[in-house]
Design a protein around this motif. Structure first.
Motif, mmCIF file in Angstrom:
data_model
loop_
_atom_site.group_PDB
_atom_site.id
_atom_site.type_symbol
_atom_site.label_atom_id
_atom_site.label_comp_id
_atom_site.label_asym_id
_atom_site.label_seq_id
_atom_site.Cartn_x
_atom_site.Cartn_y
_atom_site.Cartn_z
ATOM 1 N N GLU B 13 0.892 -1.152 0.000
ATOM 2 C CA GLU B 13 0.000 0.000 0.000
ATOM 3 C C GLU B 13 0.927 1.197 0.000
ATOM 4 O O GLU B 13 1.801 1.310 0.852
ATOM 5 C CB GLU B 13 -0.862 -0.037 1.263
ATOM 6 N N ILE B 14 0.750 2.055 -0.985
ATOM 7 C CA ILE B 14 1.716 3.137 -1.188
ATOM 8 C C ILE B 14 1.001 4.481 -1.155
ATOM 9 O O ILE B 14 -0.079 4.631 -1.740
ATOM 10 C CB ILE B 14 2.403 2.978 -2.567
ATOM 11 N N HIS B 15 1.586 5.431 -0.455
ATOM 12 C CA HIS B 15 1.065 6.801 -0.491
ATOM 13 C C HIS B 15 2.095 7.693 -1.155
ATOM 14 O O HIS B 15 3.241 7.761 -0.708
ATOM 15 C CB HIS B 15 0.767 7.302 0.914
ATOM 16 N N VAL B 16 1.697 8.345 -2.214
ATOM 17 C CA VAL B 16 2.590 9.258 -2.917
ATOM 18 C C VAL B 16 2.065 10.675 -2.754
ATOM 19 O O VAL B 16 0.915 10.973 -3.100
ATOM 20 C CB VAL B 16 2.665 8.921 -4.422
ATOM 21 N N GLN B 17 2.899 11.527 -2.196
ATOM 22 C CA GLN B 17 2.502 12.916 -2.009
ATOM 23 C C GLN B 17 2.714 13.670 -3.312
ATOM 24 O O GLN B 17 3.804 13.671 -3.856
ATOM 25 C CB GLN B 17 3.407 13.489 -0.931
ATOM 26 N N LEU B 18 1.659 14.282 -3.816
ATOM 27 C CA LEU B 18 1.762 14.970 -5.093
ATOM 28 C C LEU B 18 2.384 16.353 -4.889
ATOM 29 O O LEU B 18 2.118 17.017 -3.898
ATOM 30 C CB LEU B 18 0.385 15.099 -5.728
ATOM 31 N N ILE B 123 -4.148 -2.842 -8.013
ATOM 32 C CA ILE B 123 -5.581 -2.985 -7.805
ATOM 33 C C ILE B 123 -6.287 -1.663 -8.061
ATOM 34 O O ILE B 123 -7.245 -1.591 -8.801
ATOM 35 C CB ILE B 123 -5.887 -3.460 -6.361
ATOM 36 N N ARG B 124 -5.771 -0.615 -7.445
ATOM 37 C CA ARG B 124 -6.449 0.674 -7.564
ATOM 38 C C ARG B 124 -5.513 1.804 -7.171
ATOM 39 O O ARG B 124 -4.503 1.595 -6.501
ATOM 40 C CB ARG B 124 -7.686 0.726 -6.670
ATOM 41 N N ALA B 125 -5.873 2.992 -7.587
ATOM 42 C CA ALA B 125 -5.192 4.198 -7.126
ATOM 43 C C ALA B 125 -6.257 5.254 -6.922
ATOM 44 O O ALA B 125 -7.143 5.414 -7.762
ATOM 45 C CB ALA B 125 -4.166 4.672 -8.153
ATOM 46 N N HIS B 126 -6.209 5.884 -5.786
ATOM 47 C CA HIS B 126 -7.191 6.948 -5.542
ATOM 48 C C HIS B 126 -6.549 8.143 -4.857
ATOM 49 O O HIS B 126 -5.457 8.053 -4.312
ATOM 50 C CB HIS B 126 -8.390 6.421 -4.730
ATOM 51 N N LEU B 127 -7.263 9.250 -4.908
ATOM 52 C CA LEU B 127 -6.754 10.510 -4.388
ATOM 53 C C LEU B 127 -7.394 10.788 -3.031
ATOM 54 O O LEU B 127 -8.578 10.512 -2.841
ATOM 55 C CB LEU B 127 -7.118 11.598 -5.399
ATOM 56 N N LEU B 153 -2.625 13.298 -1.643
ATOM 57 C CA LEU B 153 -1.950 12.005 -1.585
ATOM 58 C C LEU B 153 -2.582 11.075 -2.607
ATOM 59 O O LEU B 153 -3.799 10.983 -2.683
ATOM 60 C CB LEU B 153 -2.178 11.347 -0.225
ATOM 61 N N LEU B 154 -1.742 10.392 -3.349
ATOM 62 C CA LEU B 154 -2.245 9.344 -4.231
ATOM 63 C C LEU B 154 -1.969 8.017 -3.538
ATOM 64 O O LEU B 154 -0.821 7.702 -3.239
ATOM 65 C CB LEU B 154 -1.519 9.400 -5.578
ATOM 66 N N GLU B 155 -3.037 7.282 -3.254
ATOM 67 C CA GLU B 155 -2.840 5.977 -2.628
ATOM 68 C C GLU B 155 -2.906 4.905 -3.710
ATOM 69 O O GLU B 155 -3.846 4.851 -4.487
ATOM 70 C CB GLU B 155 -3.905 5.702 -1.557
ATOM 71 N N ILE B 156 -1.865 4.067 -3.732
ATOM 72 C CA ILE B 156 -1.773 3.007 -4.741
ATOM 73 C C ILE B 156 -1.732 1.675 -4.005
ATOM 74 O O ILE B 156 -0.953 1.516 -3.063
ATOM 75 C CB ILE B 156 -0.485 3.165 -5.590
ATOM 76 N N VAL B 157 -2.552 0.743 -4.421
ATOM 77 C CA VAL B 157 -2.572 -0.563 -3.771
ATOM 78 C C VAL B 157 -2.223 -1.634 -4.806
ATOM 79 O O VAL B 157 -2.854 -1.703 -5.865
ATOM 80 C CB VAL B 157 -3.953 -0.865 -3.155
ATOM 81 N N THR B 158 -1.213 -2.457 -4.508
ATOM 82 C CA THR B 158 -0.834 -3.505 -5.467
ATOM 83 C C THR B 158 -1.442 -4.839 -5.050
ATOM 84 O O THR B 158 -1.816 -5.041 -3.896
ATOM 85 C CB THR B 158 0.699 -3.699 -5.547
ATOM 86 N N GLU B 159 -1.517 -5.735 -5.997
ATOM 87 C CA GLU B 159 -1.835 -7.128 -5.671
ATOM 88 C C GLU B 159 -0.609 -7.707 -4.958
ATOM 89 O O GLU B 159 0.498 -7.207 -5.110
ATOM 90 C CB GLU B 159 -2.098 -7.922 -6.966
#
Lengths: 488, 487
Positions: B13-18, B123-127, B153-159
Motif C-alpha cells: 500500500e503506497i502513499h505518494v505525495q503529489l 488494484i487501484r489508485a485513488h486521491l 496524496l495518491l494511494e496506490i494498492v498492489t496485488e
C-alpha cells in the motif's frame, strides 16, 4: 419607522429622509425594551452596527452610491460565521468560538451595506423545530410568549416579527426557515439547493442545508435574494443558473404570473389543524380570484420523506459534527486524562440531548452492515421524491400546502417527545430532499391569534417565479402588515 | 526427515505525495520544513462552516500517474468521507475515494535483472487528503502541526505479486523514477513523499501440506533499504514463528508491526487489526468528477516514455550496459539530456561515459540537474566527436567538459586554449619515438625479447612518449609507430 419594510427603509435612507444611524438606534431601543422577553438574539454588537451605519450615512451625504441594503439593520442566524463576536450555533461547544473568517453571505451583506445588528438564537446546530434545543438561551414567539417561535431559525423569525431588524438570514435543512416564518407571521424563503453559498454556514446536513431570507414581505425577500444568491467559488455545490448576467428577483416582482396553475396534493394535509387547512383553502380562493387555476397533483412517496430525511440529515450530521472534539477549538473538558477522553468528555459535556440523539442515529445509519438498509435506501427515497416533484411540476407552476400542521405550540409541549416534534416538519422536508425552493408567506391566524403560513413550492431555480406568485397574494391581503402587540 | 519450503507473498500500500503548489481542497501552499501551523487556513484546519474545493492540478497528476501505471481511468468518480478520530485529522474525517477510485486494474513493470521485467498488478489508485502530524516533544502534552493536513496524496494498492524484499525495493525505485519522470511527486522517501506499507506473509509447504502464515503490515519505513530489510526480516520471523507455534492465517489475524531502523527488526504495534468501521459515505460538499474523452486525451499526451522502457531501449538500441542505462534513466533530466546529445549525432556509448563519469559528478557537486550545468547538448555532442576522432584524449575530454561547464565556451576552442589537441601527426611523433628508443636501450631490449617483460617494456616506452608530449600524443598512433620500430 418600525412598520417600514426593508425596501421602504432603504429608499428613505437613500433619499436622506431617515439616517441609518437613526434606524439602528430605534432597532436597538426595541431590542433593549423587548428582547429580554423574546430572546431572539444570542449576541448583538451595537458599537459595530452604529459605526457602520454612520459610515453609510456619510457616504449617502457625500452623494455616493450605496449597496442594495444600504443602511438597513439585519440579523444573521448564529450558525453563519462572522469575524467579529462569537459564532455559537446555539451550542455550548462553540459558546466561545470566534470564527477567523466571514461566511460568504455575511460578506455579501456587508458588501451590500446592510448593517448586521446581531446573531440570532437557534436550535443547537439547527437541530430542532422550536428553538428549545438551543444550548444557550430560550426564544419565545412574539405573538404569544408562552409559545415557541418555531425552529431552528426561531431567533431570526422572532427578530423580524418583533421589529428587532428589517430582515434576517436563516438556514433551512428540513423546514428551519419556513416553519418559524409560519409561526411568527413573516415571509421565509428556502432557495433551491445551490442557489446561495453555504461557505461559512456551519454544516448540519450538508446536502440539505440552504441559507435564505426571513423578511416582512415577499418583496423584501426578493431584495435579500438579490444580495445573497449566486455561485461562490468557495462552494462547489453552488451554481449561477438562471441569475447569471445581473438578473434581479426584485425587478418585475409585481408582474405576477399569468395563467398560474397551482398544484394541490389531495389528502396530504388531512392531519393538519382545521384552522390551518381553512386558512390555506382561503388563500387558494384568493389566488382563484386573480385568475389562478387549481390542479390536483400526486406525491406518492411523500409518506417516506420524514424517515429518509432523518437518516440522511443525521448521517451527514454525525460526520459534520465530528470536528467538535475539544482538540482544536471550542469547549474542552477539564477532566480529560488522555486524548480519547478529551473527545468523549468534551462532547458529552457540551452537546445537548437532541444533538447527541441525531449523532447516534446518523452514526448507526452509516455503520457497516446498516449502510445499505438505511443510508442507501434513504437516498433511493430521495430520488423518488425528486421524481414525484418533477412529474407534478409538469402539470403546474407551483404546489401549495400548509407550512406546518399546527400553529405555534406551547413551550415544553413537544420537547420530550422527539417523534411528535419531528412531525412539525412533515410538509417542509420534501423540498429539502428534492433540493427545490419553498416559501412560507403569512396567510392568516387561528382562533388563538396565532399565525398560519402558506407554503409555495416550485421547481428548482424557480425562485423568481415563486416570489412573483407570493407577491400576487401579498398584494391582495394585508397579513404581512400585522405586527404582534407586546404587553409591555 | 520433514521437508519444508516457503514462498514470500508481499503486497504494497503506497502513499505518494503529489507536488502541487497548493493543497488538495484549499489554497494553502504545500511546503514543508516551515514553522508549525504556518501553512494553514480555515479549510485545512477544519473550522466550522468551511467547504472543500477540489484542486484540479492534483486530479490531473493522479490521472497521469494512473495512466503511467497502466490503469483504467474512471470517467466518473466521486469523493467519500472516511471517519475516524485522531488529533492530527482536524475534521475527524478524511476526504478520500471509497468505491469509485479514479484508477483501477493497472500494473507496473519492475526490472528483475538480465534485461527482464516482472509485472506487478495494481488494484487501484485513488486521491485523498493527508493528515497533519502529532508531535510528542512537549513533555506530557502532544502538539499538532497541521501544515501537512490537506496535502494531496495518491494511494496506490498492489496485488500481492511481489516475492521478496528485493522486488519490493525494485518496485519502490521504479515508482520513484516514474513519479519523478511525470513530475507528479518529488518522490523522496526520507521526506515522506512516498510511504510504503508492505503486507507480508508466507506460503509454506510442510510435508506436502500447505499453510499460510498470518499477515503483518509493516509501518514506519523511510528508505528503500528499510523497505527491503523489513520484508527480509519478516520472512525469517514469520518462518520461525510458524515453526515454533504453527500459527496460521485466520480472518482478522492481521497484525501491525513497526520497523525499528536502528535495531533492524520489526516490533509488534497492534496485535489484531481492530475492525475499523470508517463509516464511508459520499462527500456532500464536493461534486462528482466526470472526465471527457478530450480531457483524458490531453492528459494522455503528457505521458512520456517511462524510465524502464527507456532503460531497456538504451541496452537494445545503443548497446549500453544495464547498469549504465539505469544510471542514465534514474532522472528524467539526465535521460532527456542524454537523448538530446545522441540526437546531435554523438556516439551513445562515449556519450554515456562522459555523462555518467563527469556530468553526473559535476551535477552532484553543484547540486543541480545535468541539464543545468551550462553545457549544451550540441557542445557535448561536439566534444564526444572530438574524442571519437582522436582530436583529444578521453581524459582531456573530461577536463574540457568541466571547463565547458565553468566557462560556457565550446569544446573546440577550449581544446586549443588548454593545449589538449592530441598529436596524431606521425612524422612529428616518429622523431619523439626515436629519441625515447635511443635513450632507453634496456627497455628496447626487453621489449623485443618477447615474453613477460616485453609487454611491460612497451608500456614503459609508450609512457615515456606520452610524458614527453605532455599527454597530448595520440596513444593509438604512438603504439603503431612503436610497434613498427621494435619489430
Amino acid at each position: 419607522m418600525e412598520d417600514l419594510t426593508a425596501i421602504e427603509l432603504r429608499e428613505r435612507i437613500a433619499r436622506g429622509e431617515i439616517t441609518s444611524v437613526a434606524a439602528v438606534e430605534s432597532v436597538f431601543s426595541r431590542i433593549a425594551g423587548r428582547d429580554g422577553a423574546v430572546g431572539a438574539y444570542i449576541s448583538t454588537d451595537r458599537e459595530r452596527a452604529m459605526a457602520r451605519a454612520a459610515e453609510v450615512d456619510r457616504r449617502i451625504a457625500a452623494g455616493e452610491e450605496v449597496g442594495f441594503l444600504g443602511g438597513v439593520p439585519v440579523a444573521v442566524k448564529d450558525n453563519m460565521c462572522t469575524e467579529w463576536g462569537a459564532t455559537t450555533c446555539g451550542s455550548k461547544i462553540l459558546e466561545n468560538f470566534h470564527s477567523p473568517y466571514n461566511a460568504t453571505v455575511v460578506e455579501k451583506l456587508i458588501a451590500a451595506d446592510a448593517i448586521i445588528v446581531g446573531k440570532t438564537n437557534m436550535d443547537e446546530f439547527a437541530m430542532g423545530s422550536s428553538t428549545e434545543n438551543s444550548g444557550l438561551k430560550r426564544t419565545v414567539n412574539p405573538w404569544d410568549t408562552c409559545r415557541v417561535p418555531g425552529g431552528s431559525s426561531g431567533g431570526s423569525a422572532a427578530a423580524v416579527a418583533a421589529g428587532f431588524c428589517y430582515a434576517a438570514l436563516g438556514s433551512d435543512t428540513g423546514g428551519s426557515i419556513r416553519q418559524p416564518a409560519s409561526f411568527c407571521s413573516v415571509v421565509g424563503l428556502k432557495p433551491t439547493y445551490g442557489r446561495v453559498s453555504r461557505y461559512g454556514l456551519v454544516a448540519y446536513g450538508s446536502s440539505l442545508d440552504q441559507i435564505g431570507p426571513l423578511t416582512r414581505t415577499v418583496a423584501d425577500a426578493a431584495l435579500v435574494m438579490d444580495v445573497i444568491a449566486g455561485h461562490d467559488p468557495a462552494d462547489s455545490t453552488s451554481v449561477d443558473e438562471g441569475i447569471a448576467g445581473g438578473c434581479s428577483y426584485l425587478e418585475g416582482i409585481d408582474k405576477g404570473v399569468e395563467k398560474l396553475r397551482i398544484g394541490i396534493v389531495p389528502g396530504l394535509t388531512t392531519g393538519a389543524d382545521e384552522s390551518v387547512q381553512r386558512a390555506v383553502e382561503a388563500a387558494l380562493e384568493v389566488y382563484k380570484s386573480v385568475g389562478a387555476e387549481i390542479v390536483e397533483v400526486e406525491m406518492p412517496h411523500s409518506e417516506y420523506a420524514i424517515a429518509a430525511y432523518y437518516v440522511i440529515a443525521t448521517a451527514e450530521a454525525s460526520s459534520n459534527l465530528a470536528r467538535y472534539d475539544g482538540v482544536h477549538y471550542g469547549y474542552r473538558s477539564t477532566g480529560a486524562e488522555d486524548y480519547v477522553e478529551v473527545y468523549s468528555k468534551s462532547r458529552a459535556e457540551a452537546f445537548g440531548q437532541e444533538v447527541k440523539r441525531r449523532i447516534m442515529l446518523g452514526t448507526y445509519a452509516l455503520s457497516s452492515g446498516y449502510y445499505d438498509a438505511y443510508y442507501l435506501k434513504a437516498l433511493k427515497v430521495r430520488n423518488l421524491i425528486r421524481g414525484d416533484f418533477a412529474v407534478a411540476f409538469e402539470k403546474c407552476d407551483c404546489i401549495m400546502m400548509p407550512v406546518a400542521p399546527t400553529t405555534a405550540f406551547r413551550i415544553g409541549e413537544k420537547i420530550n417527545d422527539p417523534l411528535t416534534m419531528y412531525l412539525s416538519d412533515v410538509y417542509t422536508i420534501a423540498a429539502n430532499l428534492a433540493g427545490i425552493p419553498g416559501m412560507s408567506i403569512p396567510c392568516g391566524f387561528d382562533h388563538d391569534n396565532l399565525p398560519i403560513g402558506l407554503q409555495i413550492l416550485g421547481p428548482t431555480f424557480s425562485e423568481g417565479k415563486l416570489l412573483r406568485i407570493g407577491r400576487m397574494y401579498e398584494k391582495e391581503t394585508d397579513w404581512c402588515r400585522r405586527r404582534p402587540s407586546f404587553a409591555d | 526427515m520433514s521437508s519444508i519450503e516457503h514462498r514470500v507473498i508481499v503486497g504494497l500500500e503506497i502513499h505518494v505525495q503529489l507536488c502541487t503548489e497548493s493543497k488538495m481542497f484549499c489554497r494553502c501552499a504545500v511546503e514543508f520544513g516551515q514553522q508549525a501551523n504556518s501553512r494553514v487556513c480555515p479549510v485545512c484546519i477544519g473550522m466550522p462552516g468551511v467547504l472543500p474545493v477540489m484542486n484540479k492540478k492534483a486530479f490531473e497528476c493522479s490521472v497521469l500517474a494512473g495512466l503511467a501505471l497502466n490503469c483504467r481511468i474512471a470517467r466518473f468518480t466521486k469523493w467519500d468521507r472516511k471517519s475516524y478520530y485522531y488529533p492530527d485529522l482536524p475534521k475527524n474525517y478524511q476526504i478520500s475515494q471509497y468505491d469509485m477510485p479514479l484508477a483501477e486494474e493497472g500494473f507496473i513493470e519492475i526490472p528483475v535483472g538480465g534485461g527482464r521485467a516482472k509485472r506487478i498488478r495494481i488494484i487501484r489508485a485513488h486521491l485523498e487528503e493527508d493528515a497533519g502530524k502529532n508531535l510528542h516533544t512537549a513533555g506530557s502534552f502532544s502538539q499538532v502541526d497541521l501544515n501537512r493536513a490537506g496535502t494531496p496524496l495518491l494511494e496506490i494498492v498492489t496485488e500481492p505479486d511481489l516475492s521478496s524484499g528485493a522486488e519490493a525495493r525494485s518496485l519502490a525505485v521504479e515508482l520513484q523514477r516514474i513519479v519523478r519522470y511525470l513530475g507528479v511527486s518529488q518522490g523522496d522517501m526520507q521526506k515522506g513523499h512516498m510511504r510504503f506499507e508492505p503486507n507480508i506473509n508466507l506460503a509454506i509447504t510442510k510435508d506436502g501440506q500447505k499453510f499460510r502464515t498470518p499477515i503483518s503490515e509493516i509501518k514506519n519505513l523511510n528508505s528503500f533499504r528499510a523497505l527491503e530489510r523489513s520484508i527480509d526480516y519478516e520472512e525469517h520471523r514469520q518462518l520461525d514463528e510458524f515453526l515454533e507455534t504453527g500459527a496460521v492465517l485466520e480472518t482478522g489475524s492481521k497484525t501491525t508491526r513497526g520497523w525499528d531502523d536502528d535495531r533492524e527488526i520489526t516490533v509488534l504495534q497492534r496485535e489484531k487489526e481492530e475492525s475499523h468501521d470508517y463509516r464511508y459515505f459520499p462527500e456532500p460538499d464536493l461534486v462528482p468528477v466526470e472526465l471527457s474523452d478530450e480531457w483524458l486525451e490531453r492528459i494522455r499526451e503528457r505521458l512520456c516514455e517511462l524510465p524502464l522502457s527507456r532503460q531497456m531501449r538504451y541496452v537494445d538500441q545503443y548497446g549500453l550496459g544495464e547498469y549504465d542505462a539505469g544510471v542514465l534513466t534514474a532522472e528524467v533530466a539526465t535521460s532527456d539530456f542524454f537523448e538530446a546529445v545522441v540526437a546531435c549525432g554523438a556516439e551513445p556509448k562515449r556519450t554515456c561515459n562522459l555523462l555518467t563519469q563527469v556530468g553526473l559528478r559535476l551535477a552532484n557537486e553543484k547540486r543541480c540537474g545535468i541539464d543545468e550545468l551550462g553545457v549544451t547538448a550540441e557542445g557535448v555532442a561536439e566534444l564526444v566527436r572530438m574524442v571519437d576522432h582522436g582530436r583529444v584524449s578521453a581524459g582531456a575530454g573530461e577536463k574540457i567538459f568541466e571547463t565547458m561547464s565553468d566557462t560556457g565556451k565550446d569544446p573546440d576552442l577550449l581544446a586549443e586554449e588548454m593545449n589538449l589537441i592530441q598529436k596524431s601527426d606521425a612524422g612529428e611523433l616518429e622523431g619523439i619515438v626515436d629519441e625515447v628508443i635511443g635513450e632507453n636501450p634496456q627497455a628496447v631490449e626487453d621489449a623485443t625479447s618477447g615474453g613477460k617483460k616485453s609487454k611491460k617494456a612497451v608500456g614503459f616506452l609508450l609512457g615515456q612518449v606520452m610524458q614527453r608530449t605532455k599527454g597530448r600524443a595520440n596513444p593509438k598512433v604512438v603504439s603503431e609507430i612503436l610497434a613498427g620500430k621494435l619489430n
